[in-house]
Write a protein that holds these residues in place. Structure first.
Motif, PDB file in Angstrom:
ATOM      1  N   VAL A 302      59.428  58.177  39.578  1.00 44.69           N
ATOM      2  CA  VAL A 302      60.663  58.856  39.458  1.00 44.69           C
ATOM      3  C   VAL A 302      61.733  57.681  39.320  1.00 44.69           C
ATOM      4  N   ASP A 303      61.593  56.799  40.025  1.00 45.41           N
ATOM      5  CA  ASP A 303      62.409  55.611  40.292  1.00 45.41           C
ATOM      6  C   ASP A 303      62.301  54.775  38.667  1.00 45.41           C
ATOM      7  N   ILE A 304      61.332  54.612  38.261  1.00 44.44           N
ATOM      8  CA  ILE A 304      60.985  54.157  36.774  1.00 44.44           C
ATOM      9  C   ILE A 304      61.562  54.979  35.756  1.00 44.44           C
ATOM     10  N   ILE A 305      61.632  56.212  35.927  1.00 43.65           N
ATOM     11  CA  ILE A 305      62.340  57.292  34.924  1.00 43.65           C
ATOM     12  C   ILE A 305      63.555  57.075  34.883  1.00 43.65           C
ATOM     13  N   GLU A 306      64.350  56.923  36.279  1.00 45.21           N
ATOM     14  CA  GLU A 306      65.593  56.998  36.473  1.00 45.21           C
ATOM     15  C   GLU A 306      66.220  55.413  36.030  1.00 45.21           C
ATOM     16  N   ASN A 307      65.601  54.467  36.119  1.00 43.66           N
ATOM     17  CA  ASN A 307      65.711  53.165  35.543  1.00 43.66           C
ATOM     18  C   ASN A 307      65.844  53.249  34.174  1.00 43.66           C
ATOM     19  N   ALA A 308      64.972  53.785  33.510  1.00 37.64           N
ATOM     20  CA  ALA A 308      64.932  53.976  32.049  1.00 37.64           C
ATOM     21  C   ALA A 308      65.830  54.737  31.513  1.00 37.64           C
ATOM     22  N   ALA A 309      66.314  55.785  32.203  1.00 36.71           N
ATOM     23  CA  ALA A 309      67.376  56.568  31.718  1.00 36.71           C
ATOM     24  C   ALA A 309      68.840  55.648  31.734  1.00 36.71           C
ATOM     25  N   LYS A 310      68.887  55.009  32.970  1.00 39.75           N
ATOM     26  CA  LYS A 310      70.081  53.842  32.932  1.00 39.75           C
ATOM     27  C   LYS A 310      69.960  53.046  31.799  1.00 39.75           C
ATOM     28  N   GLN A 311      69.149  52.394  31.344  1.00 33.54           N
ATOM     29  CA  GLN A 311      68.878  51.539  30.439  1.00 33.54           C
ATOM     30  C   GLN A 311      69.275  52.204  29.287  1.00 33.54           C
ATOM     31  N   ASN A 312      69.171  53.424  28.990  1.00 30.17           N
ATOM     32  CA  ASN A 312      69.651  54.071  27.797  1.00 30.17           C
ATOM     33  C   ASN A 312      70.923  54.604  27.932  1.00 30.17           C
ATOM     34  N   THR A 313      71.615  54.356  28.992  1.00 31.30           N
ATOM     35  CA  THR A 313      72.889  55.185  29.192  1.00 31.30           C
ATOM     36  C   THR A 313      73.123  56.584  29.107  1.00 31.30           C
ATOM     37  N   LEU A 314      71.784  57.280  29.695  1.00 26.61           N
ATOM     38  CA  LEU A 314      71.841  58.570  29.500  1.00 26.61           C
ATOM     39  C   LEU A 314      72.435  59.154  31.055  1.00 26.61           C
TER      40      LEU A 314
END
Length: 378
Positions: A302-314
């Motif tokens: 879930v942390d990986i998903i959250e970081n991916a969302a932040k990278q995409n400014t979502l």
């Protein structure tokens, strides 16, 4: 600009998939469309799996972890009521859960990996059949391919009507419910309606079973003791007014967050049914079907998903309670570290399984970029 071009290509294939939906276990033409796209746009190793599914394997230059991303590909036995040009051309069958969109997102991931290869590790893209009946994940895991490979992480998404478009919905631990269905067949003996005492009518047993189901339901999603029994179908006798019924059926679905609670409550239900058949002199047949295990999300995943969302400014929406519907990706998260996340499909978008639902194409590239970023965050 690259995303815009990819989105145009993906919208076209998504609408084609929507026009020609196929039910669980019958996704032969869907499989061919996926195969043709992968062969045209990638150099991945493509193999059939679980009958009507496919896997595409990408090998990086450096040895590292093995990551699997999964999309479901089957449709539902629902008549579409929309009138747009890409409406279903198959009578009584349509993509009302967005699996056409999920499949398209994964095709976009394949195209993106082909254009911008991930340099290390092994990436497996699974196009899984038979999610709607709970049989697909099981069939995939029984395939020889999965018996020979070690997987480090698994990820999947589900589009979520009722949530803002493009927002990423996450939750640690349980993301979806344990779900299973039961058919209780009660056989007594028919009699004349004027002399019901000379037969064994299952009506009273059915009534008690309904009351038991209501009394044992705790439909409070905020609680870890959440347990829901839903009556979905009853059959009793015939429309013949001179006959006291001698046969009946009750169909139920059962849901809980906790796997242990599911086992406990299921056992209590069976015990009660066995008491009923003795009380009313009935014979019984019980059929369990469509079993879905809870998606238990790994904290690090879930942390990986959250970081991916932040990278995409979502926008990130951290929900407090799981979703009450079943999803057979749970069988993968029971076996491997991984997680499912939600992708907002729009506040005004019709609900999943509604006859007027249609996957919104504008969120496709968001799903593609999320998965690609996940691959680079591990």
């Amino acid at each position: 600009m690259e995303d815009e071009k990819l989105n145009v290509l993906l919208a076209q294939i998504r609408k084609e998939l929507h026009e020609y939906p196929e039910l669980s276990g019958k996704e032969y033409n869907t499989q061919k469309r996926i195969y043709d796209f992968l062969n045209k746009h990638t150099k991945s190793k493509v193999s059939k799996i679980a009958g009507t599914g496919l896997i595409a394997v990408f090998e990086g230059d450096e040895k590292y972890k093995t990551i699997m991303l999964r999309a479901d590909i089957d449709a539902l036995p629902i008549q579409e009521v929309n009138s747009f040009l890409h409406k279903s051309k198959v009578e009584g069958v349509s993509h009302k859960c967005g699996h056409d969109g999920h499949t398209t997102i994964m095709l976009g991931v394949a195209k993106k990996i082909a254009d911008k290869p991930v340099k290390r590790g092994t990436i497996i893209l699974l196009f899984q059949p038979s999610e709607e009946n709970g049989m697909g994940a099981k069939a995939v895991l029984q395939d020889d391919f999965f018996k020979k490979i070690s997987i480090d992480y698994v990820f999947s998404l589900h589009n979520l009507p009722g949530f803002i478009k493009h927002e990423i919905v996450i939750k640690k631990q349980e993301f979806t419910s344990n779900v299973k269905s039961i058919i209780v067949k009660l056989k007594g003996r028919t009699a004349h309606a004027a002399e019901p005492e000379k037969g064994f009518n299952p009506a009273m047993a059915i009534g008690e079973l309904i009351n038991f189901s209501n009394e044992n339901t705790y439909n409070n999603p905020e609680s870890e003791k959440f347990f829901l029994i839903t009556l979905v179908h009853i059959l009793l006798g015939e429309k013949a007014y001179g006959i006291s019924a001698g046969y009946g059926e009750v169909h139920l679905t059962i849901r809980s967050w906790s796997t242990d609670l599911m086992k406990k409550k299921s056992g209590e239900l069976i015990k009660f049914i066995n008491q009923l058949i003795k009380k009313y002199s009935l014979e019984i047949e019980i059929v369990w079907l469509e079993e879905f295990y809870a998606n238990v999300n790994n904290d690090k995943a879930v942390d990986i998903i959250e970081n991916a969302a932040k990278q995409n400014t979502l926008t990130i929406n951290k929900v407090n309670t799981p979703f009450k519907w079943g999803e057979d990706f749970g069988l993968f998260t029971q076996k491997f570290k991984g997680a499912m996340f939600g992708l907002g499909a729009g506040i005004e978008t019709p609900a999943l399984h509604n006859p007027d639902y249609d996957f919104p194409d504008e969120i496709t590239i968001t799903g593609v970029n999320m998965f690609y970023s996940i691959l680079t965050k591990i």
